[in-house]
Every structure is written in structure tokens, then in C-alpha cells.
Design a protein around this motif. Structure first.
Motif: not given
Length: 191
Positions: A68, A72, A75-78, A80, A82, A103, A113
Motif C-alpha cells: 500500500f 508503483k 503496490k498490490l494494485s499493480s 491484483p 484475478s 510486475s 497471493y
């Protein structure tokens, strides 16, 4: 590519892209070492096993927090998790698309994950075995062992995925996890 340093590497047309920061790389390799030490060298009934387990737990939590707060690519948002993106990625590979993810690719993201969650289960059950036993300790021990076995399978699949992705893209992923930079061959797009 905001937040990412890209430079040409030379005559071969390859681009070098700064991806993983020192903290991400440190956590990755120390967790690898911790898992190896606890899997091979420590006695599960003794304190060194617990200490290594606590260190791994702290590092996984630190990595999630860094997901978090960090740059960049960290970041976990880089990356996710899915399953849909993973299926699309497999289709892209099948079509021969020449795409390199900065990433983790979507399959790699799912694996990351999975490994983090598995390590958290191993650590939680390890702590539970040494503390309160509300429901009996046998199921906790069994879950701890099951999670460890799942982790070993996941590590094998992770390494296999790295090898296959390196062969497919020509990007030396292990070297990138040491240096922090990916060298993207000419002709490959970056995502």
C-alpha cells in the motif's frame, strides 16, 4: 510509464526497466531463506523454528503493508489477484502475444497471493499450536502440515512458472529479482 525508469541497454535494442525496489527483493529472498531453514534445518519442536516462523510472519506483513505504501511496481494494485486476467493471460500466451508484464503477470500474481496466504496460515497455525487449544490441537497440527505441503507444491509451481516465463519472454526473472531491473528484449511490449 510513470514511476518507472526505462532506458535502452545497448545495440540489441533491449530496454532495462527498474521494477522491484530493495525492500521487495530483501523480503522475497529472506522469506525464501526462512522457508528453507524451517523446512530443512530446524526442529519443529524447538525455539529456532518458532523464531524463524515469527520472522517470516513479520516479513509477510511488512510486504503487505509495503503493498500500500511502496512504489508503483510494489503496490498490490499493480498485480491484483484475478482468475479472469490469468485466463486471458494464458490465451495471450497461446496466441503468441509478445507482452511482458512489469510486475507479476496475472498467473504470477495469483501465485504470489497464494504463497502469502499459505505462509499466513502456516504462521497462524504454528502460533496456535504453541498457545491456546480451544478446539484441540490435532486439527491445528494437521492444517499446519497441510498448508506446509501446499506451500511446497506452490513453490515448485512458482519456480516452474518463472522458468517457463523466462524461456517464453527472454526476461531473466531471477536476475531481475536480484538486481531490481528487468531487461526487456527488443520486440516485446510492456504492460
Amino acid at each position: 510509464m510513470s514511476g518507472t525508469d526505462i532506458k535502452n541497454s545497448g545495440r540489441d535494442g533491449a530496454r532495462t526497466v527498474r521494477v522491484w525496489d530493495p525492500l521487495v527483493r530483501f523480503i522475497h529472498w529472506v522469506v525464501v531463506l526462512g522457508v528453507l531453514v524451517n523446512a530443512v534445518f530446524t526442529d519443529p519442536e524447538e525455539l529456532p523454528h518458532e523464531f524463524v516462523g515469527y520472522a517470516v510472519l513479520g516479513l509477510v506483513i511488512l510486504r503487505l503493508v509495503w503493498g500500500f505504501l511502496g512504489p508503483k511496481p510494489a503496490k498490490l494494485s499493480s498485480f491484483p489477484p484475478s482468475p479472469g486476467a490469468a485466463v486471458s493471460h494464458v490465451r495471450e500466451i497461446g496466441r503468441g502475444d509478445r507482452l511482458v508484464h512489469l510486475s507479476h503477470n496475472p498467473l504470477g500474481a495469483l501465485m504470489v497471493y497464494n504463497i502469502w496466504l499459505t505462509l499466513l496460515v502456516i504462521c497462524a497455525t504454528g502460533i496456535m499450536m504453541g498457545t491456546v487449544t480451544f478446539f484441540g490441537v490435532e486439527w491445528v497440527e494437521e492444517l499446519h502440515e497441510l498448508a506446509f505441503n501446499w506451500l511446497m507444491l506452490s513453490i515448485v509451481l512458482h519456480v516452474l512458472g518463472v522458468v517457463l516465463d523466462q524461456r517464453r519472454t527472454g526476461v531473466a526473472l531471477v536476475k531481475a529479482m536480484i538486481s531490481g531491473s528487468k531487461k526487456i528484449p527488443d520486440g516485446w511490449s510492456i504492460k
